[in-house]
Design an enzyme around this catalytic site. Structure first.
Site, PDB file in Angstrom:
ATOM      1  N   CYS A  89       0.794  -1.253   0.069  1.00 27.10           N
ATOM      2  CA  CYS A  89      -0.085  -0.036   0.007  1.00 27.10           C
ATOM      3  C   CYS A  89       0.881   1.208   0.191  1.00 27.10           C
ATOM      4  CB  CYS A  89      -1.038  -0.188   1.241  1.00 27.10           C
ATOM      5  SG  CYS A  89      -2.097  -1.435   1.238  1.00 27.10           S
ATOM      6  N   HIS A 342      -8.984   4.053  -1.785  1.00 32.14           N
ATOM      7  CA  HIS A 342      -7.550   3.538  -1.473  1.00 32.14           C
ATOM      8  C   HIS A 342      -7.225   2.688  -2.615  1.00 32.14           C
ATOM      9  CE1 HIS A 342      -3.984   1.876  -0.095  1.00 32.14           C
ATOM     10  NE2 HIS A 342      -4.330   0.865   0.660  1.00 32.14           N
ATOM     11  N   CYS A 372       0.384   2.172   6.250  1.00 32.24           N
ATOM     12  CA  CYS A 372       0.544   0.776   6.610  1.00 32.24           C
ATOM     13  C   CYS A 372       0.845  -0.011   5.552  1.00 32.24           C
ATOM     14  CB  CYS A 372      -0.353   0.338   7.524  1.00 32.24           C
ATOM     15  SG  CYS A 372      -1.943   0.225   7.074  1.00 32.24           S
TER      16      CYS A 372
END
Length: 386
Positions: A89, A342, A372
Protein backbone atom coordinates in the site's frame (compact mmCIF):
# COMPACT_ATOMS: atom_id res chain seq x y z
CA UNK A 1 24.02 16.57 -0.32
CA UNK A 2 21.44 18.69 -2.13
CA UNK A 3 17.78 18.95 -1.16
CA UNK A 4 14.69 17.46 -2.80
CA UNK A 5 11.75 19.65 -3.77
CA UNK A 6 8.25 18.81 -4.96
CA UNK A 7 7.26 21.04 -7.86
CA UNK A 8 3.73 19.71 -8.28
CA UNK A 9 1.53 16.88 -7.06
CA UNK A 10 -1.60 15.65 -8.82
CA UNK A 11 -4.13 12.83 -8.70
CA UNK A 12 -7.21 11.62 -10.45
CA UNK A 13 -10.48 11.64 -8.60
CA UNK A 14 -11.14 8.17 -7.22
CA UNK A 15 -13.42 5.81 -9.08
CA UNK A 16 -15.48 3.14 -7.33
CA UNK A 17 -15.22 -0.49 -8.36
CA UNK A 18 -16.98 -0.87 -11.73
CA UNK A 19 -17.62 2.86 -11.58
CA UNK A 20 -16.65 5.93 -13.56
CA UNK A 21 -13.06 4.88 -14.29
CA UNK A 22 -13.77 1.24 -15.11
CA UNK A 23 -13.28 1.98 -18.81
CA UNK A 24 -9.78 3.37 -18.32
CA UNK A 25 -6.79 1.10 -18.90
CA UNK A 26 -4.51 1.62 -15.86
CA UNK A 27 -1.51 2.48 -18.06
CA UNK A 28 -3.56 5.25 -19.67
CA UNK A 29 -4.57 6.60 -16.24
CA UNK A 30 -0.90 6.64 -15.31
CA UNK A 31 -0.06 8.39 -18.55
CA UNK A 32 -2.59 11.13 -17.87
CA UNK A 33 -1.09 12.14 -14.52
CA UNK A 34 2.38 12.19 -16.11
CA UNK A 35 1.04 14.50 -18.82
CA UNK A 36 -0.55 16.73 -16.20
CA UNK A 37 2.74 17.27 -14.37
CA UNK A 38 4.45 18.33 -17.58
CA UNK A 39 1.59 20.62 -18.61
CA UNK A 40 1.22 22.25 -15.19
CA UNK A 41 4.93 22.76 -14.53
CA UNK A 42 5.94 23.71 -18.07
CA UNK A 43 9.06 21.56 -17.81
CA UNK A 44 10.63 20.14 -20.97
CA UNK A 45 9.45 16.50 -20.92
CA UNK A 46 12.83 15.40 -22.26
CA UNK A 47 14.39 16.67 -19.02
CA UNK A 48 12.64 13.94 -17.01
CA UNK A 49 15.27 11.34 -16.20
CA UNK A 50 13.12 8.60 -14.69
CA UNK A 51 9.58 7.64 -13.71
CA UNK A 52 9.24 5.53 -10.56
CA UNK A 53 5.70 4.20 -10.35
CA UNK A 54 4.00 2.23 -7.59
CA UNK A 55 1.61 -0.61 -8.34
CA UNK A 56 0.61 -3.50 -6.08
CA UNK A 57 -1.21 -6.02 -8.27
CA UNK A 58 1.19 -6.47 -11.16
CA UNK A 59 -0.90 -8.79 -13.30
CA UNK A 60 -3.02 -8.52 -16.42
CA UNK A 61 -3.13 -4.91 -17.59
CA UNK A 62 -0.68 -3.94 -14.83
CA UNK A 63 1.95 -6.52 -15.78
CA UNK A 64 4.96 -6.41 -18.11
CA UNK A 65 6.93 -3.30 -17.09
CA UNK A 66 3.79 -1.42 -16.10
CA UNK A 67 5.57 1.86 -15.33
CA UNK A 68 7.18 1.84 -18.77
CA UNK A 69 3.77 1.27 -20.33
CA UNK A 70 2.42 4.31 -18.49
CA UNK A 71 5.25 6.38 -20.01
CA UNK A 72 4.48 4.99 -23.46
CA UNK A 73 0.82 5.89 -22.93
CA UNK A 74 1.79 9.47 -22.10
CA UNK A 75 3.23 12.30 -24.17
CA UNK A 76 6.65 11.84 -22.60
CA UNK A 77 9.37 10.99 -25.11
CA UNK A 78 10.25 7.31 -25.41
CA UNK A 79 13.71 8.18 -24.06
CA UNK A 80 12.24 8.47 -20.52
CA UNK A 81 12.84 5.23 -18.57
CA UNK A 82 10.57 3.88 -15.86
CA UNK A 83 10.44 1.25 -13.14
CA UNK A 84 7.58 -0.31 -11.17
CA UNK A 85 7.73 -0.45 -7.36
CA UNK A 86 5.80 -2.76 -5.03
CA UNK A 87 5.91 -1.89 -1.36
CA UNK A 88 2.28 -2.87 -1.07
CA UNK A 89 0.00 0.00 0.00
CA UNK A 90 3.00 2.32 0.34
CA UNK A 91 4.28 1.66 -3.19
CA UNK A 92 4.04 5.19 -4.56
CA UNK A 93 5.14 6.71 -1.25
CA UNK A 94 8.25 4.60 -1.60
CA UNK A 95 8.48 5.74 -5.23
CA UNK A 96 8.53 9.31 -3.91
CA UNK A 97 11.26 8.48 -1.41
CA UNK A 98 13.35 6.77 -4.09
CA UNK A 99 12.88 9.79 -6.37
CA UNK A 100 13.94 12.14 -3.58
CA UNK A 101 17.00 10.03 -2.83
CA UNK A 102 17.98 10.14 -6.51
CA UNK A 103 17.83 13.92 -6.79
CA UNK A 104 19.42 14.46 -3.38
CA UNK A 105 22.37 12.29 -4.37
CA UNK A 106 22.79 14.23 -7.60
CA UNK A 107 22.70 11.11 -9.74
CA UNK A 108 19.52 12.49 -11.30
CA UNK A 109 17.96 15.95 -11.24
CA UNK A 110 14.35 15.48 -12.39
CA UNK A 111 12.32 12.39 -11.45
CA UNK A 112 8.59 11.69 -11.40
CA UNK A 113 7.20 9.51 -8.61
CA UNK A 114 3.79 8.11 -9.42
CA UNK A 115 1.29 5.35 -8.80
CA UNK A 116 -1.59 3.78 -10.68
CA UNK A 117 -4.02 1.01 -9.85
CA UNK A 118 -7.26 -0.15 -11.42
CA UNK A 119 -8.79 -2.35 -8.77
CA UNK A 120 -11.74 -2.90 -11.12
CA UNK A 121 -9.74 -4.24 -14.06
CA UNK A 122 -6.97 -5.89 -12.02
CA UNK A 123 -8.60 -7.09 -8.79
CA UNK A 124 -6.64 -7.60 -5.59
CA UNK A 125 -4.87 -10.97 -5.41
CA UNK A 126 -5.40 -11.66 -9.12
CA UNK A 127 -1.62 -12.00 -9.40
CA UNK A 128 -1.82 -15.16 -7.28
CA UNK A 129 -5.35 -16.39 -8.06
CA UNK A 130 -4.40 -18.41 -11.16
CA UNK A 131 -1.58 -20.21 -9.39
CA UNK A 132 -3.80 -21.03 -6.44
CA UNK A 133 -6.65 -22.23 -8.65
CA UNK A 134 -4.35 -24.39 -10.79
CA UNK A 135 -2.35 -25.71 -7.86
CA UNK A 136 0.87 -24.12 -9.10
CA UNK A 137 3.26 -23.60 -6.19
CA UNK A 138 2.33 -23.02 -2.57
CA UNK A 139 1.77 -19.26 -2.65
CA UNK A 140 3.91 -16.31 -1.60
CA UNK A 141 4.57 -17.55 1.95
CA UNK A 142 6.85 -20.53 2.26
CA UNK A 143 6.52 -23.12 5.00
CA UNK A 144 9.64 -21.67 6.60
CA UNK A 145 8.08 -18.21 6.90
CA UNK A 146 4.80 -19.55 8.30
CA UNK A 147 6.63 -21.74 10.77
CA UNK A 148 8.76 -18.84 11.96
CA UNK A 149 5.70 -16.79 12.90
CA UNK A 150 3.41 -19.63 13.89
CA UNK A 151 0.66 -18.82 11.41
CA UNK A 152 -0.97 -20.49 8.43
CA UNK A 153 -1.39 -17.18 6.60
CA UNK A 154 -0.84 -13.44 6.94
CA UNK A 155 -4.00 -11.33 6.80
CA UNK A 156 -4.43 -7.57 6.88
CA UNK A 157 -8.04 -8.15 7.99
CA UNK A 158 -6.85 -10.15 11.00
CA UNK A 159 -4.22 -7.47 11.64
CA UNK A 160 -6.92 -4.79 11.78
CA UNK A 161 -8.91 -6.84 14.28
CA UNK A 162 -5.76 -7.38 16.38
CA UNK A 163 -5.07 -3.64 16.50
CA UNK A 164 -8.67 -2.90 17.50
CA UNK A 165 -8.40 -5.41 20.34
CA UNK A 166 -4.98 -4.14 21.46
CA UNK A 167 -6.11 -0.51 21.64
CA UNK A 168 -9.60 -1.21 22.93
CA UNK A 169 -11.69 0.00 19.98
CA UNK A 170 -15.25 -1.27 19.73
CA UNK A 171 -17.45 -1.35 16.63
CA UNK A 172 -19.15 1.96 17.38
CA UNK A 173 -15.81 3.76 17.76
CA UNK A 174 -14.70 2.51 14.35
CA UNK A 175 -18.03 3.36 12.75
CA UNK A 176 -18.01 6.89 14.18
CA UNK A 177 -14.55 7.40 12.72
CA UNK A 178 -15.78 6.12 9.34
CA UNK A 179 -18.70 8.54 9.46
CA UNK A 180 -16.30 11.40 10.19
CA UNK A 181 -14.22 10.43 7.15
CA UNK A 182 -17.25 10.72 4.88
CA UNK A 183 -18.37 13.96 6.50
CA UNK A 184 -14.95 15.56 6.11
CA UNK A 185 -14.57 14.35 2.52
CA UNK A 186 -18.05 15.58 1.63
CA UNK A 187 -17.34 18.98 3.13
CA UNK A 188 -14.02 19.23 1.29
CA UNK A 189 -15.67 18.26 -1.99
CA UNK A 190 -18.46 20.79 -1.50
CA UNK A 191 -15.88 23.49 -0.76
CA UNK A 192 -13.84 22.56 -3.87
CA UNK A 193 -10.75 21.86 -1.75
CA UNK A 194 -9.59 19.08 -4.09
CA UNK A 195 -9.95 21.00 -7.35
CA UNK A 196 -6.32 22.15 -7.57
CA UNK A 197 -4.94 18.62 -7.30
CA UNK A 198 -7.31 16.64 -9.53
CA UNK A 199 -6.53 15.69 -13.13
CA UNK A 200 -9.81 15.47 -15.09
CA UNK A 201 -10.42 12.22 -16.98
CA UNK A 202 -12.90 11.93 -19.83
CA UNK A 203 -15.61 9.36 -19.08
CA UNK A 204 -18.92 8.42 -20.59
CA UNK A 205 -21.25 11.33 -20.15
CA UNK A 206 -18.64 13.92 -19.23
CA UNK A 207 -15.47 14.43 -17.18
CA UNK A 208 -14.58 12.66 -13.93
CA UNK A 209 -13.43 15.25 -11.38
CA UNK A 210 -15.08 14.19 -8.09
CA UNK A 211 -14.20 11.26 -5.85
CA UNK A 212 -16.92 8.73 -6.43
CA UNK A 213 -16.92 6.95 -3.09
CA UNK A 214 -17.81 9.89 -0.84
CA UNK A 215 -21.22 9.47 0.78
CA UNK A 216 -22.51 12.87 1.83
CA UNK A 217 -25.64 11.18 3.22
CA UNK A 218 -23.76 8.60 5.34
CA UNK A 219 -25.23 7.89 8.77
CA UNK A 220 -23.96 6.02 11.79
CA UNK A 221 -26.92 3.67 11.51
CA UNK A 222 -26.18 2.89 7.88
CA UNK A 223 -22.50 2.24 8.54
CA UNK A 224 -23.38 0.11 11.54
CA UNK A 225 -25.71 -2.07 9.48
CA UNK A 226 -22.91 -3.36 7.24
CA UNK A 227 -21.92 -6.98 7.86
CA UNK A 228 -18.75 -7.57 9.86
CA UNK A 229 -15.81 -9.13 8.03
CA UNK A 230 -15.35 -11.61 10.88
CA UNK A 231 -17.96 -13.08 13.19
CA UNK A 232 -17.52 -11.49 16.60
CA UNK A 233 -15.18 -8.85 15.20
CA UNK A 234 -15.45 -5.07 14.85
CA UNK A 235 -14.17 -4.38 11.32
CA UNK A 236 -16.57 -4.09 8.38
CA UNK A 237 -16.29 -2.94 4.79
CA UNK A 238 -17.87 0.34 5.91
CA UNK A 239 -15.10 1.21 8.40
CA UNK A 240 -12.35 0.09 6.05
CA UNK A 241 -10.91 1.65 2.90
CA UNK A 242 -12.89 1.54 -0.32
CA UNK A 243 -11.75 -0.36 -3.40
CA UNK A 244 -10.77 2.36 -5.84
CA UNK A 245 -9.39 3.07 -9.30
CA UNK A 246 -6.99 5.96 -9.72
CA UNK A 247 -3.56 7.39 -10.43
CA UNK A 248 -1.34 10.07 -8.94
CA UNK A 249 2.05 11.64 -9.52
CA UNK A 250 4.61 14.02 -8.01
CA UNK A 251 7.41 15.93 -9.78
CA UNK A 252 10.62 15.81 -7.71
CA UNK A 253 13.73 17.91 -8.44
CA UNK A 254 16.86 19.28 -6.82
CA UNK A 255 18.11 22.88 -6.97
CA UNK A 256 19.58 22.74 -10.48
CA UNK A 257 16.30 22.29 -12.40
CA UNK A 258 14.58 24.92 -10.28
CA UNK A 259 16.88 27.48 -11.85
CA UNK A 260 17.39 25.88 -15.26
CA UNK A 261 13.66 25.39 -15.92
CA UNK A 262 12.35 28.30 -13.85
CA UNK A 263 10.32 26.03 -11.59
CA UNK A 264 8.60 27.06 -8.37
CA UNK A 265 8.50 24.33 -5.70
CA UNK A 266 5.43 23.63 -3.60
CA UNK A 267 7.27 21.77 -0.84
CA UNK A 268 10.60 20.47 0.44
CA UNK A 269 11.27 16.94 1.63
CA UNK A 270 12.29 17.10 5.30
CA UNK A 271 12.56 13.42 6.23
CA UNK A 272 12.08 9.99 4.67
CA UNK A 273 11.82 6.93 6.88
CA UNK A 274 10.85 3.33 6.36
CA UNK A 275 10.70 0.68 9.09
CA UNK A 276 9.48 -2.89 9.45
CA UNK A 277 8.07 -4.86 12.36
CA UNK A 278 5.60 -7.60 13.20
CA UNK A 279 4.19 -9.09 9.95
CA UNK A 280 1.26 -10.69 11.80
CA UNK A 281 -0.38 -7.63 13.37
CA UNK A 282 1.09 -5.96 10.29
CA UNK A 283 -0.73 -2.62 10.25
CA UNK A 284 0.60 -1.09 13.50
CA UNK A 285 4.01 -0.19 12.07
CA UNK A 286 3.13 3.47 11.24
CA UNK A 287 3.28 4.15 14.99
CA UNK A 288 6.89 3.04 15.28
CA UNK A 289 7.93 4.49 11.93
CA UNK A 290 6.53 7.88 12.92
CA UNK A 291 8.45 7.89 16.19
CA UNK A 292 11.66 7.14 14.33
CA UNK A 293 10.99 9.77 11.66
CA UNK A 294 10.26 12.50 14.20
CA UNK A 295 13.40 11.65 16.17
CA UNK A 296 15.56 11.70 13.03
CA UNK A 297 14.06 15.04 12.00
CA UNK A 298 14.54 16.52 15.48
CA UNK A 299 10.82 17.19 15.72
CA UNK A 300 7.86 16.30 17.93
CA UNK A 301 4.34 15.47 16.85
CA UNK A 302 3.31 18.96 17.98
CA UNK A 303 5.57 20.45 15.28
CA UNK A 304 3.48 18.80 12.56
CA UNK A 305 0.55 20.88 11.31
CA UNK A 306 -1.30 18.19 9.32
CA UNK A 307 -1.12 14.39 9.24
CA UNK A 308 -2.21 11.99 6.49
CA UNK A 309 -2.42 8.48 7.96
CA UNK A 310 -3.90 6.07 5.44
CA UNK A 311 -7.29 4.75 6.47
CA UNK A 312 -6.73 1.18 5.34
CA UNK A 313 -8.92 0.22 8.30
CA UNK A 314 -10.29 2.58 10.94
CA UNK A 315 -8.20 1.02 13.76
CA UNK A 316 -4.98 2.10 12.01
CA UNK A 317 -5.30 5.93 12.25
CA UNK A 318 -7.08 5.63 15.61
CA UNK A 319 -4.23 3.55 17.07
CA UNK A 320 -1.72 6.01 15.59
CA UNK A 321 -3.52 8.94 17.24
CA UNK A 322 -3.64 7.21 20.60
CA UNK A 323 -0.06 5.95 20.61
CA UNK A 324 1.41 9.30 19.57
CA UNK A 325 -0.99 11.46 21.60
CA UNK A 326 -1.62 13.36 18.37
CA UNK A 327 -4.28 15.98 17.70
CA UNK A 328 -7.32 14.42 15.95
CA UNK A 329 -8.19 17.81 14.46
CA UNK A 330 -5.02 17.62 12.32
CA UNK A 331 -5.59 14.09 11.04
CA UNK A 332 -6.98 13.43 7.56
CA UNK A 333 -8.75 16.77 7.66
CA UNK A 334 -10.41 16.25 4.27
CA UNK A 335 -11.34 12.65 4.92
CA UNK A 336 -9.36 9.56 4.06
CA UNK A 337 -9.49 6.25 2.26
CA UNK A 338 -12.69 5.15 3.99
CA UNK A 339 -14.50 7.85 1.99
CA UNK A 340 -12.09 8.75 -0.81
CA UNK A 341 -10.84 5.27 -1.66
CA UNK A 342 -7.51 3.49 -1.51
CA UNK A 343 -6.19 2.76 -5.02
CA UNK A 344 -3.35 0.64 -3.57
CA UNK A 345 -0.20 1.53 -5.51
CA UNK A 346 -1.46 5.05 -6.25
CA UNK A 347 -2.29 5.95 -2.65
CA UNK A 348 1.15 7.19 -1.54
CA UNK A 349 1.46 10.03 -4.04
CA UNK A 350 -2.31 10.59 -3.87
CA UNK A 351 -2.05 11.36 -0.16
CA UNK A 352 1.00 13.55 -0.79
CA UNK A 353 -0.96 15.60 -3.33
CA UNK A 354 -3.75 16.09 -0.80
CA UNK A 355 -1.34 16.90 2.03
CA UNK A 356 0.76 19.49 0.17
CA UNK A 357 -2.19 21.32 -1.35
CA UNK A 358 -3.99 21.44 2.00
CA UNK A 359 -0.91 22.71 3.86
CA UNK A 360 -0.60 25.56 1.37
CA UNK A 361 -4.32 26.32 1.40
CA UNK A 362 -4.26 26.66 5.20
CA UNK A 363 -0.97 28.55 5.32
CA UNK A 364 0.58 25.74 7.38
CA UNK A 365 4.19 24.55 7.31
CA UNK A 366 4.84 20.88 8.13
CA UNK A 367 2.99 17.77 7.06
CA UNK A 368 3.53 14.10 7.84
CA UNK A 369 2.29 11.17 5.78
CA UNK A 370 2.38 7.50 6.71
CA UNK A 371 0.94 4.31 5.24
CA UNK A 372 0.69 0.82 6.73
CA UNK A 373 1.91 -1.89 4.37
CA UNK A 374 1.73 -5.63 3.90
CA UNK A 375 4.47 -7.53 5.70
CA UNK A 376 4.51 -5.13 8.65
CA UNK A 377 6.28 -2.24 6.88
CA UNK A 378 5.53 1.50 7.03
CA UNK A 379 6.81 4.58 5.24
CA UNK A 380 6.83 8.06 6.74
CA UNK A 381 7.51 11.22 4.76
CA UNK A 382 7.70 14.66 6.34
CA UNK A 383 7.41 17.72 4.07
CA UNK A 384 7.63 21.47 4.50
CA UNK A 385 5.22 23.55 2.42
CA UNK A 386 6.87 26.46 0.65
Amino acid sequence: MTEAFIVDAVRTAGGRRNGALAGWHPADMGGEVLNALVDRSGIDPAAIEDVILGCVTQAGEQAFAFARNAVLASRLPQSVPAVTIDRQCGSSQQALQFAAQAVMSGTQDVVIAAGAESMTRVPMFSNTAYHQREGVGVGPFSARVKQRFGVESFSQFEGAEMIAAKYGFDRETLDRYALQSHQRAAAATEANRFVGQIVPLAVEGGVHVKDEGVRADATLEGIGSVKLLKEGGVVSAANASQICDGASAVLVVNERPLKAHNLTPLARIVNMTVTAGDPVIMLEEPVFATRKALARAGMTIDDIDLYEVNEAFAPVPLAWLQALDADPARLNVNGGAIALGHPLGATGTKLMATLIHELRARGKRYGLQTVCEGGGIANVTIVEAL
